[in-house]
Write an enzyme that holds these catalytic residues in place. Structure first.
Site, PDB file in Angstrom:
ATOM      1  N   LYS A  88       1.790  -6.205   9.116  1.00  0.00           N
ATOM      2  CA  LYS A  88       1.425  -4.978   9.523  1.00  0.00           C
ATOM      3  C   LYS A  88      -0.093  -5.018   9.837  1.00  0.00           C
ATOM      4  CE  LYS A  88       1.066  -0.509   7.223  1.00  0.00           C
ATOM      5  NZ  LYS A  88       1.580   0.445   5.886  1.00  0.00           N
TER       6      LYS A  88
ATOM      7  N   GLU B   5       6.882  -3.047  -7.409  1.00  0.00           N
ATOM      8  CA  GLU B   5       5.500  -3.015  -6.536  1.00  0.00           C
ATOM      9  C   GLU B   5       5.178  -1.246  -6.336  1.00  0.00           C
ATOM     10  OE1 GLU B   5       4.628  -4.314  -2.400  1.00  0.00           O
ATOM     11  OE2 GLU B   5       3.094  -5.450  -3.372  1.00  0.00           O
TER      12      GLU B   5
END
Ligand code: G6Q
Length: 548
Positions: free
Chosen positions: A212, A360
């Site tokens: 990303k 996460e």
């Protein structure tokens, strides 16, 4: 950071107080009694949505537990928070971003606005470009630098840019183009790259650099080594890079600086979190493996579950039920982990994928307004495919001292039936859930004629909660539904805990410290170390051991 809609702190909500009192009442009730009291429990405590069947009857709950959990969802503003996500509000407050993985699988004619702009046409424009590219590679029209067709695809990425692609490739291998070899490189440990490429011909290899940000240490280090490996194998001509590298990223500038033509870049957006990105262009390797039609089927499965989550009433809403049951097991029954046990070998990487998605997202210790929580947040997710785990760690789940809620996942049909294997597999998954719930009493053990001294060793206390998720067979659509089920269950839990499920500041500190240590390890002269005495000593010892 704008202020979140405020709710009463979790432990001051009236449903929480009611659940605390209710737990006192039912904490010693056994699943044996609950099933004996209600012969229909096994049918009643089930729900079906978007092709998945959930049996949650083997949880330590009553109707009152469920109703109070639904009340907790309401008092926590679940419906409004869910709508805020689906409509592109910037619910990732600490990063000021919308959270729109649901837009990645929205149909072409949908409208989802971010800052007043409909993002759906862009999503489909990227999907169309990916499809066109995937067709060219799969058909052999896309040629490598020497004119050979591509036979090997290596995805380079880490975390959210790796776990989804590798899990989906393994899960959907049955549908994959067998003439192509797929490899996944993530670790900065050079062995990962070396082993992934040792038997590959550079002239037939295509690298997908998936990142990303296009700045991640591991990915950029591996991408650099991949470029060197390719050029060494193809006579050093730098223009070969264009035929053997494509990028998936949001950072066109860095992609171009690396030497990849941005015409060969597939983009996505800041409103897609890494761990929610397997159905964005990050899924390019998945599309190359199963083809554009298979990929669209996967997206359609995700979308079906999105619609189910958005519209089904709480009591029939699978992600809501699963999310609330995790809250109950974690907060009130004291469970510290959740075991995810797929009875489907193709899902062997699914627990690893879920570890990132769940931990996460919800491994947080402060609420949206920054106050420290006074309750537990995310449990530890782990697991392995059955039946293998039965011959190792299940001992602890059955007879250990900890309570470990289990999610069993099974499919009615094997993709490649083989003799009696599938019935045996299914018999095992059903037996495990049954054994965990009902156990075996001392009386039952004695009645079998067991030597008295052995009786306590052979007793199974039971009363161990589990969910069973059943689907027809593991298709791309079924995988999409399953992943979306967990994504939304994670969302529900995050809402109850009032935390931000969409940031991950906890991974930053170690990264920053490593950047400081790298030059200290590589320096030709002894560096001046200013860490603690343990870290200083370890650095010195490592330098000595490697002969620096
Ligand atoms: C996921 C995290 C993290 C991320 C990786 C890779 O939600 O943000 O796992 O996906 O650190 O990041 P890049 O894609 O930017 O290389």
């Amino acid at each position: 950071m704008s202020t979140p809609t405020s709710f009463k702190p979790l432990t001051r909500r009236s449903a929480w107080k009611a659940l605390t009192a209710h737990h006192k009442k039912i904490k010693d009730v056994h699943l044996r009694d609950l099933f004996a009291e209600d012969p229909k429990r096994g049918q009643r405590f089930t729900a079906e949505g978007s092709g998945l069947f959930l049996d949650y009857s083997k949880n330590r709950i009553t109707d009152e537990t469920l109703q109070t959990l639904f009340q907790l969802a309401e008092e926590s503003g679940l419906a409004a928070r869910r709508e805020a996500m689906f409509t592109g509000e910037k619910i990732n407050l600490t990063e000021g971003r919308a959270v729109l993985h649901v837009a990645l699988r929205a149909p072409r004619d949908a409208t989802i606005l971010v800052d007043g702009k409909n993002v759906v046409p862009e999503v489909h424009a990227v999907l169309d470009r990916m499809s066109e590219f995937a067709e060219r590679v799969r058909s052999g029209k896309w040629k490598g630098h020497t004119g050979k067709r591509i036979r090997n695809i290596v995805n380079i990425g880490i975390g959210g840019s790796d776990l989804g692609p590798v899990m989906a490739y393994e899960a959907l291998r049955h549908y994959s183009e067998r003439g192509l070899t797929f490899r996944f490189v993530s670790n900065v440990d050079g062995i990962d790259f070396v082993e992934a490429t040792h038997d590959l011909n550079p002239a037939e290899t295509l690298f997908i650099v998936s990142s990303k940000t296009f700045t991640t240490l591991e990915t950029m280090t591996n991408a650099g080594s991949a470029r060197d490996w390719l050029l060494a194998g193809l006579g050093g001509e730098t223009k070969a890079v264009a035929k053997h590298f494509v990028a998936v990223s949001t950072n066109a500038e860095k992609v171009s600086a690396f030497g990849i033509d941005t015409a060969n870049m597939f983009g996505f957006w800041d409103w897609v979190g890494g761990r929610y990105s397997m159905d964005s262009a990050i899924g390019l390797s998945t599309m190359l493996a199963i083809g554009p039609d298979g990929f669209r089927e996967l997206l359609a499965g995700f979308h079906e579950m999105d619609e189910h989550f958005r519209t089904a009433p709480l009591e029939r809403n699978l992600p809501v039920l699963m999310g609330l049951l995790t809250i109950w097991n974690t907060e009130f029954l004291g469970a510290e982990t959740v075991a995810v046990l797929p009875y489907e070998q193709y899902l062997k990487r699914f627990p690893a994928y879920l570890q990132q998605l769940t931990m996460e997202s919800n491994g947080k210790h402060v609420t949206l307004d920054g106050s420290t929580v006074d309750y537990q947040t995310c449990p530890i997710f782990w697991g392995e495919p059955g039946t293998n785990g039965q011959h190792s760690f299940y001992q602890l789940i059955h007879q250990g001292t900890r309570l470990i809620p289990c999610d069993f996942i099974a499919f009615a049909h094997a993709l490649t039936p083989l003799g009696r294997h599938h019935d045996m597999l299914m018999a095992n998954v059903l037996a495990q859930a049954e054994a965990l719930a009902f156990g075996k009493t001392a009386e039952q053990v004695q009645a079998e004629g067991t030597e008295l001294a052995l009786v306590p060793h052979r007793v199974f206390a039971g009363n161990r909660p589990s969910n069973t998720i059943l689907a027809d067979k593991l298709t791309p659509a079924a995988l999409g539904r399953l992943v979306a089920l967990y994504e939304h269950s994670v969302f529900v839990q995050g809402v109850i805990w009032n935390i931000n499920s969409f940031d991950q500041w906890g991974v930053e500190l170690g990264k920053a410290l490593a950047q400081r240590i790298i030059p200290e390890l590589e320096s030709p002269t002894p560096p001046r170390l200013k860490h603690d005495s343990s870290t200083n000593n370890l650095i010195k010892r490592y330098r000595k051991m490697k002969g620096a």
